[in-house]
Design a protein around this motif. Structure first.
Motif, short mmCIF file in Angstrom:
data_model
loop_
_atom_site.label_atom_id
_atom_site.label_comp_id
_atom_site.label_asym_id
_atom_site.label_seq_id
_atom_site.Cartn_x
_atom_site.Cartn_y
_atom_site.Cartn_z
N GLU A 122 0.82 -1.21 0.00
CA GLU A 122 0.00 0.00 0.00
C GLU A 122 0.86 1.26 0.00
O GLU A 122 0.44 2.32 0.47
CB GLU A 122 -0.98 -0.02 1.18
CG GLU A 122 -1.94 -1.20 1.10
CD GLU A 122 -3.00 -1.20 2.17
OE1 GLU A 122 -2.87 -0.43 3.14
OE2 GLU A 122 -3.96 -1.97 2.02
N GLY A 123 2.07 1.15 -0.53
CA GLY A 123 2.97 2.29 -0.64
C GLY A 123 3.75 2.59 0.61
O GLY A 123 4.57 3.51 0.62
N GLY A 124 3.54 1.81 1.67
CA GLY A 124 4.25 2.05 2.92
C GLY A 124 5.51 1.21 3.01
O GLY A 124 6.38 1.27 2.14
N GLU A 125 5.61 0.42 4.07
CA GLU A 125 6.79 -0.43 4.27
C GLU A 125 6.38 -1.69 5.00
O GLU A 125 5.30 -1.78 5.57
CB GLU A 125 7.88 0.34 5.03
CG GLU A 125 7.39 1.15 6.23
CD GLU A 125 7.06 0.32 7.45
OE1 GLU A 125 7.74 -0.69 7.65
OE2 GLU A 125 6.15 0.68 8.19
N ASP A 126 7.28 -2.70 4.96
CA ASP A 126 6.94 -4.02 5.47
C ASP A 126 7.55 -4.32 6.84
O ASP A 126 7.45 -5.44 7.33
CB ASP A 126 7.37 -5.10 4.48
CG ASP A 126 8.87 -5.02 4.14
OD1 ASP A 126 9.58 -4.23 4.79
OD2 ASP A 126 9.31 -5.74 3.22
N SER A 127 8.23 -3.35 7.46
CA SER A 127 8.89 -3.54 8.76
C SER A 127 9.93 -4.67 8.72
O SER A 127 10.23 -5.28 9.75
CB SER A 127 7.87 -3.82 9.88
OG SER A 127 7.16 -2.65 10.22
N HIS A 128 10.48 -4.93 7.54
CA HIS A 128 11.47 -5.99 7.39
C HIS A 128 12.86 -5.38 7.22
O HIS A 128 13.02 -4.31 6.62
CB HIS A 128 11.15 -6.85 6.17
CG HIS A 128 12.09 -7.99 5.96
ND1 HIS A 128 12.24 -9.01 6.87
CD2 HIS A 128 12.94 -8.29 4.95
CE1 HIS A 128 13.13 -9.88 6.43
NE2 HIS A 128 13.57 -9.46 5.26
N THR A 129 13.86 -6.06 7.77
CA THR A 129 15.25 -5.65 7.62
C THR A 129 15.94 -6.59 6.65
O THR A 129 16.04 -7.80 6.90
CB THR A 129 15.98 -5.66 8.97
OG1 THR A 129 15.29 -4.80 9.89
CG2 THR A 129 17.41 -5.17 8.82
N TRP A 130 16.41 -6.03 5.54
CA TRP A 130 17.09 -6.80 4.51
C TRP A 130 18.59 -6.83 4.79
O TRP A 130 19.14 -5.88 5.33
CB TRP A 130 16.83 -6.19 3.13
CG TRP A 130 15.38 -6.18 2.76
CD1 TRP A 130 14.49 -5.17 2.94
CD2 TRP A 130 14.64 -7.25 2.18
NE1 TRP A 130 13.24 -5.53 2.51
CE2 TRP A 130 13.31 -6.81 2.04
CE3 TRP A 130 14.97 -8.55 1.77
CZ2 TRP A 130 12.31 -7.61 1.49
CZ3 TRP A 130 13.98 -9.34 1.23
CH2 TRP A 130 12.67 -8.88 1.09
N ASN A 131 19.24 -7.90 4.39
CA ASN A 131 20.66 -8.09 4.66
C ASN A 131 21.46 -7.92 3.37
O ASN A 131 21.55 -8.84 2.56
CB ASN A 131 20.89 -9.49 5.25
CG ASN A 131 22.31 -9.70 5.71
OD1 ASN A 131 23.09 -8.76 5.83
ND2 ASN A 131 22.67 -10.94 5.95
N PHE A 132 22.03 -6.74 3.18
CA PHE A 132 22.80 -6.44 1.97
C PHE A 132 24.27 -6.77 2.19
O PHE A 132 24.84 -6.49 3.26
CB PHE A 132 22.67 -4.97 1.58
CG PHE A 132 21.30 -4.61 1.06
CD1 PHE A 132 21.01 -4.75 -0.29
CD2 PHE A 132 20.32 -4.14 1.91
CE1 PHE A 132 19.75 -4.43 -0.78
CE2 PHE A 132 19.05 -3.81 1.43
CZ PHE A 132 18.77 -3.96 0.08
N ALA A 133 24.90 -7.36 1.18
CA ALA A 133 26.29 -7.80 1.30
C ALA A 133 27.24 -6.64 1.56
O ALA A 133 28.17 -6.75 2.36
CB ALA A 133 26.71 -8.55 0.03
N MET A 134 26.99 -5.50 0.91
CA MET A 134 27.93 -4.38 1.02
C MET A 134 27.52 -3.40 2.12
O MET A 134 28.36 -2.97 2.91
CB MET A 134 28.04 -3.65 -0.32
CG MET A 134 28.68 -4.49 -1.42
SD MET A 134 28.76 -3.61 -3.00
CE MET A 134 29.82 -2.24 -2.58
N SER A 135 26.27 -3.03 2.18
CA SER A 135 25.85 -1.99 3.13
C SER A 135 25.34 -2.55 4.45
O SER A 135 25.12 -1.78 5.40
CB SER A 135 24.78 -1.10 2.50
OG SER A 135 23.73 -1.87 1.97
N GLY A 136 25.15 -3.87 4.55
CA GLY A 136 24.71 -4.46 5.81
C GLY A 136 23.20 -4.46 5.94
O GLY A 136 22.47 -4.26 4.97
N PRO A 137 22.69 -4.66 7.16
CA PRO A 137 21.24 -4.69 7.35
C PRO A 137 20.61 -3.33 7.11
O PRO A 137 21.09 -2.32 7.62
CB PRO A 137 21.08 -5.12 8.82
CG PRO A 137 22.37 -4.78 9.47
CD PRO A 137 23.42 -4.92 8.42
#
Length: 484
Positions: free
Chosen positions: A308-323
């Motif tokens: 709905e255009g907001g956010e999912d309250s999830h933390t993604w784990n990126f290899a370079m920039s981290g969570p």
């Protein structure tokens, strides 16, 4: 909340801020709101009878025969069992290995009183910040968001192909003590579910917004039919309603026939292909369609992580920039430039091309402009003050100023839109608008909930530690922030 008769004549209209799900119980209507209000309205007049105060971010309300209510929470994907305004039990759906559950799109109940929950499982794997190398919805470390998928999970009928965000369909008992998964035939953005019948004769309809159709399923997940929601192109090759239907809702009529609502062209479709026009002047929004369409490289749509255009309250784990926690797009996204937590992407054009590539897709500049118009018109989220202690909120506002919070979180957006160093990362100041609706706070999702602000030792950054603050004062501060 509006009551209309079967001839579509309006009976009454009751303003209710941030209303979401509604349900009928005898001579009253229950309505759940984002601010945490569970409101009973008189069916005949629409006058409010009473309200209960529950946790924020409510989504759907379902009435059981014994008067028990079941209420879902949108981003937390929780189900609350409520009696007389008191939460008796809370259910958190189980997740697949390497995933966590987020976003409860729909909660409903079948005729045999089985609760049916449509939610999402969000991957916790490492995301390589490069596009996938080939078009496939299978989880893969090749790059992009495909790497977030933890692999193939075992289901009752063998391995289940999982994407970075995988829809989940669960049958729950009324006691919320057991959950039986339904195997879905394909991973994509699914936003609504309806049921008809009971027992072995139960049928399910699922709205697959990302692919512009609905699925008709058995209670065991076998596909029996597909209901497309699109309009044939005219002699010019271009449909006046748009070629893609953007399925947003499903239902069954009294005879058990599935009907599908298409938000893309203001029509309702049936299995036989007949369509009813809801508006004589339908407005096709290409940006909205692009925001919800499935991308082949990962099976994701923008709305998978930004429901709905907001956010999912999830933390993604990126290899370079981290969570990195998903940011909301609500409240005028073009004001947020430069983009990403570190402000590394200067324009909307650049970030949309970047994220489409990470999802394994691509977009033209015209599509980017259309998507930008759609996102920029999304309204600002507000947690509201429902159920809050007015005295605590007033005292908390004083603490907010005294602690210097307004230095970074001031102005209309409650953000200085500047970059700051936090625990070794350079990140932009997020807006506090709607923060009471969120979990996993800060850029890395370090603080689980707003109620734990200043308590998590590993999240200390100097600016938000609240060391030496009286606990009552801390609670007042949180009460104020939660209502923004």
């Amino acid at each position: 909340v509006i009551r209309v008769d079967q001839d579509l004549g309006e009976r009454w209209r009751t303003p209710l801020s941030e209303a979401r799900g509604v349900a009928l119980e005898g001579d009253q209507v229950w309505a759940a709101t984002a601010s945490g209000a569970l409101v009973a309205l008189d069916l005949a007049s629409g006058v409010e009878r009473f309200r209960h105060h529950l946790p924020r971010d409510l989504r759907d309300v379902v009435v059981a025969e014994d008067g028990v209510l079941f209420v879902s929470r949108f981003r937390a994907a929780e189900v609350l069992r409520v009696r007389d305004g008191v939460v008796e039990r809370t259910f958190n759906p189980p997740t697949l290995p390497g995933f966590e559950t987020r976003v409860a799109w729909r909660l409903t109940m079948s005729e045999d009183e089985r609760l049916v929950l449509l939610a999402q499982a969000h991957g916790t794997g490492v995301i390589q910040e490069r596009p996938p190398t080939s078009a496939s919805s299978a989880p893969s470390p090749r790059g992009g968001y495909a790497g977030a998928a933890g692999g193939h999970a075992d289901g009752p009928d063998g391995p289940i192909e999982t994407g970075a965000v995988t829809p989940m369909l669960l049958f729950l008992t009324p006691e919320l003590d057991r959950a039986a998964p339904v195997r879905l035939p394909k991973a994509s953005l699914m936003v609504d579910v309806a049921t008809f019948g009971q027992g072995a004769e139960l049928r399910l309809a699922v709205a697959v917004t990302g692919e512009h159709h609905a699925l008709l399923l058995s209670p065991f997940g076998q596909l029996s039919a597909l209901v497309p929601a699109s309009v044939e192109a005219g002699p010019t090759g271009v449909s006046p309603y748009g070629a893609r239907g953007l399925v947003s809702a499903v239902a069954f009529d009294a005879l058990g026939r599935a009907v599908v609502q298409s938000a893309g062209d203001s029509r309702v479709f049936g299995l036989e292909g007949a369509a009813t026009t809801l508006s004589e002047t339908p407005r096709y929004d290409g940006g909205r369609v692009m925001f919800h369409e499935r991308q082949e490289g990962t099976g994701l749509a923008c709305a998978s992580c930004h429901p709905e255009g907001g956010e999912d309250s999830h933390t993604w784990n990126f290899a370079m920039s981290g969570p990195r926690r998903t940011q909301t797009l609500a409240g005028g996204v073009t004001q947020l430039a430069p983009f990403h937590w570190d402000g590394s992407i200067p324009t909307m054009n650049a970030i949309l091309h970047t994220n489409m590539a990470l999802m394994g897709g691509a977009a033209t500049d015209a599509q980017v402009r259309a998507a930008t118009r759609f996102m920029d018109a999304l309204p600002q989220e507000s947690a509201g003050s429902e159920g809050s202690d007015e005295g605590a909120v007033a005292r908390g506002e004083g603490h907010f100023e005294a602690e210097g919070c307004a230095g970074c979180h001031g102005g209309e957006r409650l953000s200085d839109d500047a970059l700051h160093r936090m625990r070794g990362d350079v990140v932009g100041t997020p807006s506090l608008r709607g923060v009471g609706l969120r979990d996993r706070l800060f850029h890395d999702g370090c603080v689980p909930t707003l109620e734990e602000l200043g308590r998590v030792n590993r999240c200390r950054d100097g600016a938000h530690d609240l060391d030496g603050m009286d606990e009552d004062d801390r609670q007042d501060l949180i009460a104020f922030v939660a209502t923004r």
